[in-house]
Scaffold this active site. Sequence first.
Site: not given
Ligand code: CA
Length: 713
Positions: A336, A637
């Site tokens: 990421d 969640c």
């Molecule tokens: Ca991202």
Amino acid sequence: MKIGKWLSVALTVFGMVMAIPGQGHEASPANGTDVAGKAAWVTGERIAANEAQNWMSHGRGYDEKRYSPLVQIDVNNIAQLKLAWFQDLPTKRGQEATPIVVDGMMFTTSAWSHVQAFDAASGRPLWSFDPKVPGVNGIKACCDVVNRGVAVWKGKVFVGTIDGRLIALDAKSGKVLWSKVTVDQSKPYTITGAPRVIKGKVLIGNGGAEMGVRGYLSAYDADKGTLIWRFYTTPNPKGKPDGAVSDKIIAKLVAPTWFDGEWKNSGGGGTVWDSLAYDPELDLLYVGVDNGSPWNYMVRSGGKGDNLFLSSILALRPDTGEYVWHYQTTPGDEWDYAATQSIILADMEIGGQKRKVLMQVPKNGFFYVIDRKTGELLSAKPIVETTWAKSIDIASGRPNIEPDARYSVNGKPFFGLPSPYGAHSWHSMAFDPALGLAFIPAQDISFPFVAESKYKSRGLTMNLGTDLSGTAELPDEQKEKVATRSRLKGAIIAWDPVTQKQAWRVDQAGPTNGGLLATAGGLVFQGNGAGEFVAFRATNGERLWSFPAQTGIIAAPVSYSIDGRQYISIVVGWGGGYALVMGEGVNRSRVLTFTLDGKAELPAVETVKANQPTLPEPILPVATAMSTGKQVYSRYCFACHGLNAVSGGITPDLRRSPIVYNQSTFNAVVRKGALADRGMVSFASEITLEETEAVRAYLIERARESYAQPPGK
Ligand code: CA
């Protein structure tokens, strides 16, 4: 409240302009602010002229330095900086907007893509606009239903909405002039970023790489709203041209870097959700590109190829979108490590040569200095500990990736630094050209990267191929805490880009430090997660002033002046991706504006005594609750309701929610969408009745564990 005249004008002009909630507070009358004639007449020439009194584009100038030349508020009189006015905002979710201020008018946004206009001197509300984003779109937002602000151009205000629309409003009235849907709304696209306007073209990207979309940037005609060009950052999964300006470069350079894998279903990611910068002299637009979709490199592209243009900086021609150069910060990313972080342009002498550079600290933790004319990497050094790669090879421009870091290829967990929250995320960096220092809101968070054993694309949640909950193969609660919570640090780092060395560092209580503003008064301003708005001495980081904001702050401040008086303004309100998952706090969403000897005061905070919960009885065996229940919770969640069901204070803490203790009510919310208008959509397509009961059992088990502990623990 003196909004009667404005309000009646606004209401008759357009029905969707809403009344301001009756919570406004004026500290001083409007002091001759001229909003007549050509209101909010921002042009490229004016932005380039660096007008000291205004803040006309997201990063102030096209160079995105976030450096105000105003000097009235300085290191000597900062103690006299007081609240001048404040206004409550209508949406109590994360507030990330940078206000735009032009000729005495302020335009800003709040969560759910609302827009507000104020008299910037007095805080008098001028109009507000609610784009009425259907609540069901909230589930598409990986990191809260935030918005980072508007663009203003020749009397128009532009906002991108969570459901993917780009809307042009009249700056005087808030009336809608045009509205375009910029995405396929059947897919999990969102817009959270601020548009920029260059030469009459409104530039807007989108987000959604975590959920599974294909990224692109679009340019719309500011007057008419027609699409002028679109640039895709990943190849067309069908192998066909898009009929877009990116077709040529995708065929030549991009497509050969992708191999068989899930990207053909997901679109590959590479969304353009935040940073854009522009050099008018070179006529180059710089674009920050997000990570891949899914994160898992093995699943996404068979563990092969650079996967251009993921995690890259692109240089394009703003008139046509034509490709000029690119630099990829993280080839074959699987952590990421977005490159959507602030892109700042400056001129500096490096190695005895005057260079036009571009600076970025993407999530991967390196401070990059790049020649912005050619894309040549000049230098790169880590600003925090980086375990995925310790260095960058300057000649090739490629990181020396540690073999252990390839968790999806190796099939072995990797305890990584930085985490997916990034060494630096969207929280704006600033640059002081006089001192030659960049100021970075940095984060030091470790993370266990674990590949999902069997990847399956799912609706209504993130599709990463990576176990984001950090619980897989790490059943020991203690291990999990060590991996995540023990290394949660934030810091403001002042960095010299020429020497690639740290000038100073101020550690924060937590990792939640907001965006930055530097001023010629020798100050650096920042709000933090602990609810303080702070001013530091720019030369050494000495803390000079602070204000208790009554809520966590993540957005960046701005400065402007009206009639010779300098103001500092910031949008406050706790929330955003980190806060939802890991944070603790309360949300009191407001605009706070300060000046020397300001006279306003915030209302006292009412202390609400937390109800002592009764100890609930388990409804299923603990083993079921802690296996199936926890697993389903961690998949669907936790991104909104928090890791281990500990709420960040923005959404309800489910351990203490009465809904959890009634089976039919819980089912009505989780599977029948009873609260869909608030963003809590029905999960019936994803979660069975039995699994829903297991989640309820897990929450009750967590409530039992947390019984008698204070809220937030
Ligand atoms: Ca991202």
